[in-house]
Structure formats: structure tokens, C-alpha cells
Design a protein around this motif. Structure first.
Motif, PDB file in Angstrom:
ATOM      1  N   ASP A 301       0.810  -1.221   0.000  1.00  0.00           N
ATOM      2  CA  ASP A 301       0.000   0.000   0.000  1.00  0.00           C
ATOM      3  C   ASP A 301       0.845   1.274   0.000  1.00  0.00           C
ATOM      4  O   ASP A 301       0.566   2.221  -0.747  1.00  0.00           O
ATOM      5  CB  ASP A 301      -0.935   0.023   1.217  1.00  0.00           C
ATOM      6  N   GLU A 302       1.883   1.317   0.832  1.00  0.00           N
ATOM      7  CA  GLU A 302       2.687   2.540   0.935  1.00  0.00           C
ATOM      8  C   GLU A 302       3.451   2.837  -0.348  1.00  0.00           C
ATOM      9  O   GLU A 302       3.793   3.993  -0.619  1.00  0.00           O
ATOM     10  CB  GLU A 302       3.662   2.425   2.105  1.00  0.00           C
ATOM     11  N   ALA A 303       3.706   1.810  -1.141  1.00  0.00           N
ATOM     12  CA  ALA A 303       4.423   2.019  -2.401  1.00  0.00           C
ATOM     13  C   ALA A 303       3.515   2.586  -3.487  1.00  0.00           C
ATOM     14  O   ALA A 303       4.012   3.045  -4.524  1.00  0.00           O
ATOM     15  CB  ALA A 303       5.037   0.701  -2.871  1.00  0.00           C
ATOM     16  N   PHE A 304       2.207   2.548  -3.266  1.00  0.00           N
ATOM     17  CA  PHE A 304       1.255   3.043  -4.264  1.00  0.00           C
ATOM     18  C   PHE A 304       0.276   4.017  -3.616  1.00  0.00           C
ATOM     19  O   PHE A 304      -0.930   3.750  -3.534  1.00  0.00           O
ATOM     20  CB  PHE A 304       0.507   1.869  -4.902  1.00  0.00           C
ATOM     21  N   PRO A 305       0.763   5.171  -3.158  1.00  0.00           N
ATOM     22  CA  PRO A 305      -0.119   6.118  -2.477  1.00  0.00           C
ATOM     23  C   PRO A 305      -1.101   6.784  -3.436  1.00  0.00           C
ATOM     24  O   PRO A 305      -0.803   6.994  -4.615  1.00  0.00           O
ATOM     25  CB  PRO A 305       0.856   7.149  -1.901  1.00  0.00           C
ATOM     26  N   ARG A 306      -2.264   7.081  -2.907  1.00  0.00           N
ATOM     27  CA  ARG A 306      -3.254   7.806  -3.698  1.00  0.00           C
ATOM     28  C   ARG A 306      -2.693   9.165  -4.098  1.00  0.00           C
ATOM     29  O   ARG A 306      -2.094   9.869  -3.292  1.00  0.00           O
ATOM     30  CB  ARG A 306      -4.539   7.979  -2.896  1.00  0.00           C
ATOM     31  N   GLY A 307      -2.876   9.535  -5.349  1.00  0.00           N
ATOM     32  CA  GLY A 307      -2.414  10.825  -5.842  1.00  0.00           C
ATOM     33  C   GLY A 307      -1.067  10.791  -6.519  1.00  0.00           C
ATOM     34  O   GLY A 307      -0.705  11.747  -7.215  1.00  0.00           O
ATOM     35  N   ALA A 308      -0.293   9.706  -6.315  1.00  0.00           N
ATOM     36  CA  ALA A 308       0.974   9.588  -7.048  1.00  0.00           C
ATOM     37  C   ALA A 308       0.669   9.454  -8.539  1.00  0.00           C
ATOM     38  O   ALA A 308      -0.375   8.942  -8.949  1.00  0.00           O
ATOM     39  CB  ALA A 308       1.761   8.382  -6.554  1.00  0.00           C
ATOM     40  N   ARG A 309       1.593   9.921  -9.365  1.00  0.00           N
ATOM     41  CA  ARG A 309       1.401   9.915 -10.807  1.00  0.00           C
ATOM     42  C   ARG A 309       1.925   8.584 -11.353  1.00  0.00           C
ATOM     43  O   ARG A 309       3.053   8.181 -11.055  1.00  0.00           O
ATOM     44  CB  ARG A 309       2.114  11.121 -11.429  1.00  0.00           C
ATOM     45  N   ASN A 310       1.078   7.884 -12.113  1.00  0.00           N
ATOM     46  CA  ASN A 310       1.403   6.544 -12.593  1.00  0.00           C
ATOM     47  C   ASN A 310       1.266   6.440 -14.105  1.00  0.00           C
ATOM     48  O   ASN A 310       0.252   6.872 -14.673  1.00  0.00           O
ATOM     49  CB  ASN A 310       0.461   5.516 -11.958  1.00  0.00           C
ATOM     50  N   TYR A 311       2.282   5.830 -14.726  1.00  0.00           N
ATOM     51  CA  TYR A 311       2.227   5.501 -16.150  1.00  0.00           C
ATOM     52  C   TYR A 311       2.838   4.115 -16.305  1.00  0.00           C
ATOM     53  O   TYR A 311       4.012   3.915 -15.998  1.00  0.00           O
ATOM     54  CB  TYR A 311       2.991   6.527 -16.993  1.00  0.00           C
ATOM     55  N   TRP A 312       2.020   3.148 -16.737  1.00  0.00           N
ATOM     56  CA  TRP A 312       2.436   1.750 -16.781  1.00  0.00           C
ATOM     57  C   TRP A 312       2.402   1.210 -18.212  1.00  0.00           C
ATOM     58  O   TRP A 312       1.576   1.623 -19.028  1.00  0.00           O
ATOM     59  CB  TRP A 312       1.519   0.871 -15.941  1.00  0.00           C
ATOM     60  N   LYS A 313       3.287   0.265 -18.469  1.00  0.00           N
ATOM     61  CA  LYS A 313       3.265  -0.510 -19.706  1.00  0.00           C
ATOM     62  C   LYS A 313       3.566  -1.961 -19.317  1.00  0.00           C
ATOM     63  O   LYS A 313       4.461  -2.210 -18.494  1.00  0.00           O
ATOM     64  CB  LYS A 313       4.327  -0.027 -20.702  1.00  0.00           C
ATOM     65  N   LEU A 373       6.690   0.001 -14.469  1.00  0.00           N
ATOM     66  CA  LEU A 373       5.861   0.788 -13.574  1.00  0.00           C
ATOM     67  C   LEU A 373       6.505   2.149 -13.335  1.00  0.00           C
ATOM     68  O   LEU A 373       7.422   2.292 -12.534  1.00  0.00           O
ATOM     69  CB  LEU A 373       5.703   0.013 -12.259  1.00  0.00           C
ATOM     70  N   GLY A 374       6.030   3.130 -14.077  1.00  0.00           N
ATOM     71  CA  GLY A 374       6.477   4.498 -13.847  1.00  0.00           C
ATOM     72  C   GLY A 374       5.591   5.139 -12.799  1.00  0.00           C
ATOM     73  O   GLY A 374       4.377   5.221 -12.966  1.00  0.00           O
ATOM     74  N   GLU A 375       6.186   5.586 -11.703  1.00  0.00           N
ATOM     75  CA  GLU A 375       5.427   6.239 -10.627  1.00  0.00           C
ATOM     76  C   GLU A 375       6.281   7.363 -10.054  1.00  0.00           C
ATOM     77  O   GLU A 375       7.468   7.174  -9.775  1.00  0.00           O
ATOM     78  CB  GLU A 375       5.067   5.228  -9.541  1.00  0.00           C
ATOM     79  N   TRP A 376       5.670   8.531  -9.857  1.00  0.00           N
ATOM     80  CA  TRP A 376       6.404   9.693  -9.359  1.00  0.00           C
ATOM     81  C   TRP A 376       5.405  10.669  -8.745  1.00  0.00           C
ATOM     82  O   TRP A 376       4.184  10.482  -8.859  1.00  0.00           O
ATOM     83  CB  TRP A 376       7.210  10.343 -10.479  1.00  0.00           C
ATOM     84  N   LEU A 377       5.911  11.705  -8.093  1.00  0.00           N
ATOM     85  CA  LEU A 377       5.047  12.647  -7.389  1.00  0.00           C
ATOM     86  C   LEU A 377       4.987  14.026  -8.034  1.00  0.00           C
ATOM     87  O   LEU A 377       3.938  14.668  -8.052  1.00  0.00           O
ATOM     88  CB  LEU A 377       5.511  12.799  -5.927  1.00  0.00           C
ATOM     89  N   ASP A 378       6.090  14.516  -8.569  1.00  0.00           N
ATOM     90  CA  ASP A 378       6.198  15.890  -9.074  1.00  0.00           C
ATOM     91  C   ASP A 378       5.765  15.964 -10.539  1.00  0.00           C
ATOM     92  O   ASP A 378       6.319  15.258 -11.389  1.00  0.00           O
ATOM     93  CB  ASP A 378       7.648  16.358  -8.934  1.00  0.00           C
ATOM     94  N   PRO A 379       4.790  16.796 -10.873  1.00  0.00           N
ATOM     95  CA  PRO A 379       4.381  16.949 -12.280  1.00  0.00           C
ATOM     96  C   PRO A 379       5.530  17.315 -13.206  1.00  0.00           C
ATOM     97  O   PRO A 379       5.472  17.034 -14.408  1.00  0.00           O
ATOM     98  CB  PRO A 379       3.335  18.067 -12.227  1.00  0.00           C
ATOM     99  N   ALA A 380       6.594  17.905 -12.663  1.00  0.00           N
ATOM    100  CA  ALA A 380       7.742  18.249 -13.503  1.00  0.00           C
ATOM    101  C   ALA A 380       8.419  17.008 -14.070  1.00  0.00           C
ATOM    102  O   ALA A 380       9.168  17.096 -15.049  1.00  0.00           O
ATOM    103  CB  ALA A 380       8.753  19.065 -12.698  1.00  0.00           C
ATOM    104  N   GLY A 381       8.154  15.853 -13.481  1.00  0.00           N
ATOM    105  CA  GLY A 381       8.746  14.610 -13.967  1.00  0.00           C
ATOM    106  C   GLY A 381       7.912  13.877 -14.993  1.00  0.00           C
ATOM    107  O   GLY A 381       8.294  12.780 -15.435  1.00  0.00           O
ATOM    108  N   ASP A 382       6.807  14.460 -15.419  1.00  0.00           N
ATOM    109  CA  ASP A 382       5.883  13.753 -16.317  1.00  0.00           C
ATOM    110  C   ASP A 382       6.571  13.259 -17.589  1.00  0.00           C
ATOM    111  O   ASP A 382       6.464  12.081 -17.952  1.00  0.00           O
ATOM    112  CB  ASP A 382       4.704  14.655 -16.686  1.00  0.00           C
ATOM    113  N   GLU A 383       7.247  14.151 -18.275  1.00  0.00           N
ATOM    114  CA  GLU A 383       7.830  13.777 -19.568  1.00  0.00           C
ATOM    115  C   GLU A 383       8.915  12.726 -19.403  1.00  0.00           C
ATOM    116  O   GLU A 383       8.939  11.713 -20.121  1.00  0.00           O
ATOM    117  CB  GLU A 383       8.396  15.007 -20.277  1.00  0.00           C
ATOM    118  N   ALA A 384       9.824  12.926 -18.444  1.00  0.00           N
ATOM    119  CA  ALA A 384      10.937  11.997 -18.269  1.00  0.00           C
ATOM    120  C   ALA A 384      10.456  10.618 -17.843  1.00  0.00           C
ATOM    121  O   ALA A 384      10.948   9.586 -18.345  1.00  0.00           O
ATOM    122  CB  ALA A 384      11.910  12.554 -17.228  1.00  0.00           C
TER     123      ALA A 384
END
Length: 452
Positions: A301-313, A373-384
Motif C-alpha cells: 500500500d505505501e508504495a502506491f499512495p493515492r495521488g501519485a502519478r502513474n504511467y504503466w506498460k 511501472l512508472g510512478e512519481w510525485l512531481d508533475p515536472a517529472g511527467d515527460e521523463a
């Protein structure tokens, strides 16, 4: 939307109706994946099948696209929609356990944490999600991976019946003997055929304490660990589910290679089954041992917090080759986020023994499902982060076949390619059933199966 129209919906259902002007709308419109930022015109928090039917009729009368949200975990954000109507089932949350029959019926908004807590009160369980806030309905209709999969099959293999509200507002119960074509279709067909207001499952004696957890080694030894994982999974009994991952430690810096496993049988058999994991090399972390089944299902659960930004393939692979292992390690070193992972879920046992045509879900082979599993918090990391996930998937893709898991598909997949990879030869029958139950494709905000 005009107030009179919303007032009409509010009078037609017993649950609350939210629009952008209402307090609580901002919270209600968000789903688990923080990368999804959509603004529905109206959110109908339904308290039962009659509310769902009224919401469907309202949406059709006003030409509004419909999204259905249970737990809201779908990584593609299919539980919400810009400018449309969200049928929010989160208040429809209950679990009724029949101990004598070893069955449980859950409301369409129930989460797996709630479900497991109620069934484990009686020492019973069924295959469910590995993050406790995941919705029972969404996970199941897409197939349903979980720790009990090798022993008892996927969530859909334990589904006994479901109550749906169809596109014309009619309620129907479907099972192996009641509307059997529809029952075949919903077991893997996602939300294409109706809104599931309740689902009934077969339960099994599990726990309350089983054997499971995580063992991890330094990433410098990842090649040896993943080869060991391949050998370890080659002879596993049905009682064991295992997955390996390249990940970053809790300090946000240390790169690790971990193996998570669970044994649902006796404590002595479980201890013997996980002993090779604990003895291999020199682990830097060993959290493998007796664990309550409910705790195991909240371990991530702690590895997948609500609100974290996720992009998966993700993609399914028949084998974990040396070349594939090398590519995975190289690509993980380039991961720009400490929350990112490369995961390999092993498939064997009861799930793969089900014929591919027995349910709409068709990914029934033995092998490994690789998840980037791409997961991050800061919108500035979206593209990378999205670029890393796409490039890593492209690098691994040549080693796989043609099958993919519907619940891991993002919102930018090619529809035709997605349908072919998820359903294969089952797609023709699915389109025929879709024509019968939803000829106007009302339920289309999903991995959509167009009517034949």
C-alpha cells in the motif's frame, strides 16, 4: 449543465449528486492515479441498483458519456470522464459472507481490504488485489491477479454471479446458468456490458496467518537474483505465488532486486517453500515469514499512495531469458524516479490451466507478466518518467508474445492493438455479445469492445 437537469437527477436517485459548483466535487472527481485530471459534468454517488439505472437513463437522455468508478484504481483513469457523468459506486460497499457455502457477495464499491477483512474473520479468502484500496469490481471484471492465483485461479475464476445494470437500465443477474453468454463476457470484458452493483465469489480456507513477504538483494547482484528467480519459479507448487522486481529502497537511493512470495498452505510447507529465497546470496532485507493474510494484501500500500502519478506498460512473456534480464537491468538503471519499478509476475498453476476460451479473459499461459511501472510525485517529472516507461517497454517488447493484461493498459493505447492483444480469438464472440447487451455502445469509456 443547467440546474434543472441536475435537480431532475438528484430527485431520481437517493445518493448525492455533485457538480463543479458543489462542495466536495474537487475531492470526488479525482481517482487514484494523480496523472489523471478530468472534470466530469456530474458525479452520481449511487446507493443501489435503482440509483445506477436512473443515472444511466439520465446520461442517455442528455447525451453524456458514462464512466463507472468503484475503487478508482484503474491506471488509465477510466473511472472518470471529462464533461460526462460518473457513476460513483464508492458508497455501495458491503460484504456478506455465507460461511456454510463458503461464498461472499460484495457491493460494487467494495475494496479488497474491506473484502479480505470480512472473509478472514472466518478464515476464508479468494483471489484478490495486492493493494488494499483496489476496487473489487474493476479488478475482477478485468481478470484479477492476486497472491492466491496459482492455487485458486484468478478473481474471475472464483466469480459465481454478478448483478448488473444494463445499458437500457434493466437489472440482471448473470451466472453460469443465468445469461451464461453475459457471464462469459464479463469475466475479462471489463465494464463493457453493464455496471456491476454486486459480485459473488467462491471462498477458500486461507490463513488467517500464511507465509509470505519480501526478500531483497543489492541491485549489483540483480542478474544472479533474476536468474535464481527464474529457476525458483520453474518448480513451484500451486500454493506459491512469486514476483520479482527491480526497485529502489525506502531511502529513495539504494537500488535493489527483490522477490516477493506467498504460500497459502500449512506453516511447515510454507517455511520450506520460501527457504531457498532466504538462503540465496546475502540479502540486505529479509521480511519473509509468517504474516496475516490481510497484512500481506496491504504490504504494498505505501508504495502506491493515492495521488501519485502513474504511467504503466506491460506485456506477457513465455520465458525470462538472459537477454531479457540484461535489458531490464540496463533500463532500470536509467529510471528517473525512485518510485519506479520493473516487475515480473510469475504465472503457473490454476490460472493457466483454464482454457483460453473458457472466459473472455484470454491470457492463460505459463510465464511472466512484465510490468514497467512508472510512478512519481512531481508533475515536472511527467515527460521523463513517461518516456522512460515507453522506452523500457519498447526495449523489452521483442522478447514477448502478443498478450497483455487489460487492467494494466494506460489511456494512450491503440484501441485495435489493445483489443487484439487482450482478447485474441475471443474478440469476435465478445463483439457479438456486446451487440446484444449494449448495441449503442453506451459503456464505451473503457478498453472498448465495439458492437459487431
Amino acid at each position: 449543465m443547467g440546474g434543472i437537469q441536475v435537480d431532475a437527477l438528484a430527485k431520481a436517485i437517493t445518493g448525492p449528486v455533485l457538480t463543479p459548483a458543489d462542495a466536495g466535487y474537487e475531492t470526488a472527481r479525482h481517482v487514484h492515479n494523480g496523472l489523471i485530471d478530468r472534470r466530469p459534468a456530474v458525479i452520481a454517488r449511487c446507493l443501489g441498483a435503482a440509483d445506477v439505472a436512473a443515472a444511466i437513463r439520465f446520461a442517455r437522455e442528455h447525451a453524456l458519456a458514462i464512466a463507472v468508478r468503484g475503487g478508482g484504481h484503474n491506471v488509465g483513469g477510466r473511472g472518470t470522464v471529462d464533461g460526462g457523468l460518473v457513476i460513483d459506486l464508492s458508497a455501495l460497499r458491503y460484504v456478506d459472507v455465507d460461511v456454510a457455502q463458503r461464498t461472499a457477495r460484495a457491493g460494487g464499491g467494495t475494496t479488497w481490504g474491506h473484502f479480505n477483512r470480512e472473509t478472514q474473520l472466518h478464515g476464508l479468502a479468494t483471489t484478490g488485489g495486492v493493494v488494499s484500496s483496489t476496487g473489487v469490481g474493476g479488478l475482477t471484471l478485468g481478470g484479477g491477479f492476486g497472491w492466491l492465483m496459482p492455487k485458486y485461479g484468478m478473481s474471475i475464476d472464483n466469480l459465481l454471479s454478478a448483478d448488473l445494470v444494463l445499458a437500457d437500465g434493466r437489472p440482471v443477474r448473470t451466472s453460469a446458468t443465468e445469461e451464461p453468454d453475459l457471464f462469459w463476457a464479463i469475466r475479462g470484458g471489463g465494464g463493457n456490458f453493464g455496471v456491476a452493483t454486486s459480485l459473488e465469489f467462491q471462498l477458500h480456507e486461507v490463513g488467517p496467518v500464511i507465509t509470505g513477504g519480501l526478500v531483497a538483494w543489492p541491485a549489483a547482484h540483480a542478474r544472479d537474483v533474476l536468474r535464481f528467480f527464474r529457476d525458483y519459479t520453474a518448480t513451484l507448487p500451486d500454493e506459491v505465488m512469486a514476483a520479482a522486481a527491480l526497485l529502489t529502497g525506502p531511502d529513495g537511493v539504494t537500488k535493489l532486486c527483490g522477490i516477493a512470495a506467498a504460500h497459502c498452505g500449512s506453516p511447515s510447507d510454507g517455511e520450506a517453500a520460501v527457504a531457498p529465497l532466504k538462503k540465496f546470496g546475502t540479502p540486505v532485507m529479509d521480511a519473509m515469514g509468517p504474516i496475516p493474510y490481510t497484512a500481506l494484501n496491504g504490504m504494498l500500500d505505501e508504495a502506491f499512495p493515492r495521488g501519485a502519478r502513474n504511467y504503466w506498460k506491460s506485456h506477457f512473456f513465455d520465458a525470462l531469458t538472459d537477454e531479457m534480464i540484461d535489458v531490464a537491468i540496463e533500463r532500470f538503471q536509467a529510471c528517473p524516479t525512485p518510485m519506479g519499478q520493473l516487475m515480473f509476475e510469475h504465472f503457473h498453476g490454476a490460472g493457466p490451466r483454464v482454457p483460453a476460451g473458457h472466459t473472455a479473459y484470454a491470457m492463460r499461459g505459463e510465464g511472466y507478466n512484465a510490468l514497467v511501472l512508472g510512478e512519481w510525485l512531481d508533475p515536472a517529472g511527467d515527460e521523463a518518467c513517461r518516456s522512460w516507461a515507453r522506452q523500457t517497454y519498447d526495449a523489452l517488447r521483442p522478447y514477448g508474445g502478443n498478450q497483455r493484461y487489460i487492467n494494466y493498459l494506460g489511456d494512450d493505447e491503440s484501441p485495435d492493438e489493445a483489443l487484439a492483444s487482450v482478447y485474441g480469438p475471443n474478440l469476435t464472440r465478445l463483439r457479438s455479445i456486446k451487440r446484444r447487451f449494449d448495441p449503442e455502445n453506451v459503456f464505451r469509456h473503457n478498453v472498448n469492445i465495439p458492437p459487431a
